[in-house]
Design an enzyme around this catalytic site. Structure first.
Site, PDB file in Angstrom:
ATOM      1  N   HIS A  18      11.216  21.609  76.498  1.00  7.55           N
ATOM      2  CA  HIS A  18      10.531  20.368  76.094  1.00  7.55           C
ATOM      3  C   HIS A  18      10.667  19.345  77.219  1.00  7.55           C
ATOM      4  O   HIS A  18      11.653  18.620  77.305  1.00  7.55           O
ATOM      5  CB  HIS A  18      11.150  19.853  74.787  1.00  7.55           C
ATOM      6  N   GLU A 201       9.898  13.414  64.929  1.00  2.00           N
ATOM      7  CA  GLU A 201      10.607  12.601  65.938  1.00  2.00           C
ATOM      8  C   GLU A 201      10.740  11.209  65.318  1.00  2.00           C
ATOM      9  O   GLU A 201      11.825  10.815  64.902  1.00  2.00           O
ATOM     10  CB  GLU A 201       9.811  12.568  67.251  1.00  2.00           C
ATOM     11  N   ASP A 279      12.865  15.965  77.707  1.00  4.69           N
ATOM     12  CA  ASP A 279      11.681  15.207  77.287  1.00  4.69           C
ATOM     13  C   ASP A 279      11.029  14.481  78.463  1.00  4.69           C
ATOM     14  O   ASP A 279      10.079  14.995  79.050  1.00  4.69           O
ATOM     15  CB  ASP A 279      12.051  14.238  76.154  1.00  4.69           C
TER      16      ASP A 279
HETATM   17  N1  ADE Z   1       4.853  12.062  75.334  1.00  4.77           N
HETATM   18  C1  ADE Z   1       5.843  12.069  76.230  1.00  4.77           C
HETATM   19  N2  ADE Z   1       7.025  12.000  75.606  1.00  4.77           N
HETATM   20  C2  ADE Z   1       6.781  11.979  74.283  1.00  4.77           C
HETATM   21  C3  ADE Z   1       7.590  11.932  73.129  1.00  4.77           C
HETATM   22  N3  ADE Z   1       8.917  11.888  73.177  1.00  4.77           N
HETATM   23  N4  ADE Z   1       6.983  11.890  71.923  1.00  4.77           N
HETATM   24  C4  ADE Z   1       5.661  11.923  71.845  1.00  4.77           C
HETATM   25  N5  ADE Z   1       4.862  11.966  72.899  1.00  4.77           N
HETATM   26  C5  ADE Z   1       5.406  12.005  74.114  1.00  4.77           C
HETATM   27 ZN    ZN Z   2       8.213  15.111  74.031  1.00  5.79          ZN
END
Ligand code: ADE
Ligand code: ZN
Length: 334
Positions: A18, A201, A279
């Site tokens: 990710h 999230e 991320d």
């Molecule tokens: N794009 C880049 N990082 C992201 C995240 N953590 N959540 C959603 N979209 C994203």
């Molecule tokens: Zn992400």
């Protein structure tokens, strides 16, 4: 920190599932590309950029992240971005990566789809040949845009299906549930692509259910809010659905107030296939090693947990079984 040292965690063979390539754009490279492409940045210097990276939620971050991506214009820029990330992976013994890219962030600014994917793919190929890092690329749709725009993006990708293994879903989660993209994901699956989606999230556990049931994802990105739904937790454990968790991201974006509150190790103990990922490392204060170190400092991560987290990433990876066996051997030999 628990008994684990930073140097042990850095040398531990790791796998990243990710990672947004646009989120690996360090301020130094942002300035270099701005100068090369004669683009005016709204920041005086690198320090001013870093000082602006204080976020209270996902949208705060996304606004600055999309602005940063404006410096990426030419194929070489996308190559340089990807290469810088792979170099960091090499330093941290990340042996396999499955990065995301957001084509719409670029095509909506008039950059050709080919420019983006060719620069990224060339760097990934060099990463395999020169650094020994294997990779599979995932193309994400921006969920704040209409499904129609995702269909247009998938059409642009069709001549390049040899370069991507799957599609994902990212950007502003709340109010944009996975099922908004059911038809375009069905089309992607019919083209032979695997699927993932950001869910749980900031959005509710319900979004994790619809990512699984409607989009038929092979992994859920984040998924930390699944812990609010006991039935879902049971389902995730039984099916070994991988969750690509991003600890530093979650604290930077205030999903958890503090790393000591993070639920990743509770989920691991409950038999869920949680994995550690970075991320958007340029924005959240660290790459893979820094994420593991944060768990060691605040959650007393121990060696067997660290190994289990990497083993889960191998299990959840989209590469072939032969590469998975090689990675398992690297991990077991460490
Ligand atoms: N794009 C880049 N990082 C992201 C995240 N953590 N959540 C959603 N979209 C994203
Ligand atoms: Zn992400």
């Amino acid at each position: 920190m628990s008994a684990l040292t930073e140097s042990w965690l850095n040398a531990l063979p790791k796998v990243e599932l990710h990672l947004h390539l646009e989120g690996s754009l360090e301020p130094e490279l942002m300035f270099a590309l701005a100068q090369r492409n004669q683009i005016e940045l709204p920041f005086k210097d690198v320090e001013a950029v870093r000082a602006a990276y204080e976020f209270s939620n996902l949208q705060d971050f996304l606004d600055i992240y999309y602005q940063g991506a404006n410096v990426l214009i030419h194929e070489q820029d996308f190559y340089d971005l990807t290469w810088a990330y792979l170099t960091k992976c090499k330093e941290q013994n990340v042996v396999h990566v499955e990065p995301f890219f957001d084509p719409q962030t670029h095509t909506d600014r008039g950059i050709a789809f080919e420019t983006v994917i060719n620069g990224i793919s060339r760097a990934l190929k060099d990463g395999q040949e020169k650094l020994g890092i294997s990779s599979e690329l995932i193309m994400c749709f921006l969920r704040h845009l209409p499904e129609e725009a995702a269909f247009d993006t998938l059409a642009m990708a069709e001549p390049h299906l040899d370069k991507i293994i799957g599609v994902g879903l990212d950007s502003s989660e709340q109010g944009h549930p996975p099922e908004k993209f059911s038809r375009v994901f069905a089309k992607a699956r019919a083209l032979g692509l695997l699927t993932v989606a950001h869910a749980g999230e900031e959005g509710p556990a319900d979004y994790v259910w619809t990512a699984i049931n409607d989009l038929k994802v092979g992994r859920v990105d984040h998924g930390v809010r699944s812990s609010e739904d006991a039935e879902l937790m049971k389902h995730l454990a039984e099916t070994r659905m991988p969750l690509t968790v991003c600890p530093l991201s979650n604290t930077k974006l205030c999903v958890f107030d503090d790393m000591s509150q993070h639920n990743i190790l509770d989920m691991l103990a409950q038999g869920i296939c949680v994995t550690v990922n970075s991320d958007d490392p340029a924005y959240f204060g660290g790459y893979m090693t820094e994420n593991f170190v944060a768990l060691a400092i605040d959650l007393a991560l121990d060696e067997s947990q660290a190994r289990a987290l990497v083993q889960n990433s191998i299990e959840g990876a989209f590469c072939g079984d032969q590469r998975k066996s090689e990675m398992a051997a690297l991990l077991n030999g460490y």
